[in-house]
Design a protein around this motif. Structure first.
Motif, mmCIF file in Angstrom:
data_model
loop_
_atom_site.group_PDB
_atom_site.id
_atom_site.type_symbol
_atom_site.label_atom_id
_atom_site.label_comp_id
_atom_site.label_asym_id
_atom_site.label_seq_id
_atom_site.Cartn_x
_atom_site.Cartn_y
_atom_site.Cartn_z
ATOM 1 N N GLY A 268 51.827 19.998 39.210
ATOM 2 C CA GLY A 268 51.266 20.381 40.498
ATOM 3 C C GLY A 268 49.839 19.915 40.738
ATOM 4 O O GLY A 268 49.273 20.179 41.790
ATOM 5 N N ILE A 269 49.236 19.227 39.760
ATOM 6 C CA ILE A 269 47.867 18.727 39.923
ATOM 7 C C ILE A 269 47.915 17.208 40.032
ATOM 8 O O ILE A 269 48.232 16.518 39.076
ATOM 9 C CB ILE A 269 46.960 19.125 38.733
ATOM 10 C CG1 ILE A 269 46.958 20.631 38.501
ATOM 11 C CG2 ILE A 269 45.546 18.591 38.942
ATOM 12 C CD1 ILE A 269 46.265 21.430 39.567
ATOM 13 N N GLY A 270 47.601 16.725 41.212
ATOM 14 C CA GLY A 270 47.549 15.285 41.433
ATOM 15 C C GLY A 270 46.124 14.780 41.327
ATOM 16 O O GLY A 270 45.197 15.526 41.015
ATOM 17 N N LYS A 271 45.944 13.509 41.622
ATOM 18 C CA LYS A 271 44.633 12.879 41.507
ATOM 19 C C LYS A 271 43.616 13.530 42.443
ATOM 20 O O LYS A 271 42.502 13.844 42.040
ATOM 21 C CB LYS A 271 44.743 11.381 41.806
ATOM 22 C CG LYS A 271 43.438 10.644 41.664
ATOM 23 C CD LYS A 271 43.586 9.172 41.951
ATOM 24 C CE LYS A 271 42.234 8.489 41.867
ATOM 25 N NZ LYS A 271 42.289 7.102 42.250
ATOM 26 N N LYS A 272 43.983 13.753 43.694
ATOM 27 C CA LYS A 272 43.059 14.332 44.666
ATOM 28 C C LYS A 272 42.661 15.760 44.280
ATOM 29 O O LYS A 272 41.496 16.139 44.383
ATOM 30 C CB LYS A 272 43.665 14.322 46.062
ATOM 31 C CG LYS A 272 43.751 12.945 46.673
ATOM 32 C CD LYS A 272 44.314 13.021 48.064
ATOM 33 C CE LYS A 272 44.468 11.641 48.668
ATOM 34 N NZ LYS A 272 45.025 11.696 50.011
ATOM 35 N N THR A 273 43.619 16.542 43.839
ATOM 36 C CA THR A 273 43.329 17.922 43.431
ATOM 37 C C THR A 273 42.419 17.938 42.212
ATOM 38 O O THR A 273 41.472 18.727 42.138
ATOM 39 C CB THR A 273 44.632 18.693 43.128
ATOM 40 O OG1 THR A 273 45.472 18.632 44.283
ATOM 41 C CG2 THR A 273 44.349 20.136 42.779
ATOM 42 N N ALA A 274 42.684 17.054 41.254
ATOM 43 C CA ALA A 274 41.851 16.979 40.050
ATOM 44 C C ALA A 274 40.423 16.583 40.408
ATOM 45 O O ALA A 274 39.464 17.165 39.887
ATOM 46 C CB ALA A 274 42.451 15.985 39.064
ATOM 47 N N GLU A 275 40.270 15.616 41.299
ATOM 48 C CA GLU A 275 38.936 15.208 41.726
ATOM 49 C C GLU A 275 38.199 16.350 42.415
ATOM 50 O O GLU A 275 37.012 16.577 42.175
ATOM 51 C CB GLU A 275 39.021 14.008 42.672
ATOM 52 C CG GLU A 275 39.417 12.728 41.999
ATOM 53 C CD GLU A 275 39.639 11.580 42.973
ATOM 54 O OE1 GLU A 275 39.810 10.458 42.473
ATOM 55 O OE2 GLU A 275 39.652 11.797 44.199
ATOM 56 N N ARG A 276 38.901 17.065 43.242
ATOM 57 C CA ARG A 276 38.272 18.196 43.946
ATOM 58 C C ARG A 276 37.866 19.289 42.966
ATOM 59 O O ARG A 276 36.782 19.862 43.073
ATOM 60 C CB ARG A 276 39.213 18.750 44.997
ATOM 61 C CG ARG A 276 38.568 19.854 45.792
ATOM 62 C CD ARG A 276 39.410 20.302 46.934
ATOM 63 N NE ARG A 276 38.748 21.442 47.553
ATOM 64 C CZ ARG A 276 39.033 21.889 48.728
ATOM 65 N NH1 ARG A 276 39.954 21.309 49.438
ATOM 66 N NH2 ARG A 276 38.401 22.929 49.212
ATOM 67 N N LEU A 277 38.719 19.590 42.003
ATOM 68 C CA LEU A 277 38.386 20.586 40.977
ATOM 69 C C LEU A 277 37.133 20.185 40.210
ATOM 70 O O LEU A 277 36.234 21.003 39.990
ATOM 71 C CB LEU A 277 39.548 20.765 39.998
ATOM 72 C CG LEU A 277 40.736 21.578 40.455
ATOM 73 C CD1 LEU A 277 41.883 21.434 39.463
ATOM 74 C CD2 LEU A 277 40.349 23.029 40.616
#
Length: 95
Positions: A9-18
């Protein structure tokens, strides 16, 4: 970031935002605070923050990025793209 994207459930965009949202709360690997705190981030503007996130996404660590950005005399007036270009040019011999 590559480890975060392996989580379901964690994609590239979500990881960058985190990473971007948590960077000041986590600190550096040695446990010390990051050189850019809330007060200095406000002074630098979002272009520097975006550049840090972009360089992190390219695999550079904050301990590599921060000293380079601190040496840029016109940091506040540069766009994110220009900051990234100058930082990469400066770090080219280090990696």
């Amino acid at each position: 970031m590559k480890y975060l994207t392996k989580l379901p459930g964690i994609g590239k965009k979500t990881a960058e935002r985190l990473l971007l949202e948590l960077k000041e709360k986590v600190g550096t690997l040695d446990g010390g605070p990051l050189p850019f705190t809330d007060s200095t981030t406000t002074n630098l503007g979002s272009a520097a923050d975006d550049a840090i996130a972009a360089l992190n996404a390219l695999g550079y660590t904050n301990s590599e990025i921060i000293p380079v950005l601190q040496k840029l005399p016109d940091l506040e007036s540069l766009s994110t793209e220009d900051i990234v270009k100058k930082a990469l040019k400066s770090m080219a011999g280090r990696k």
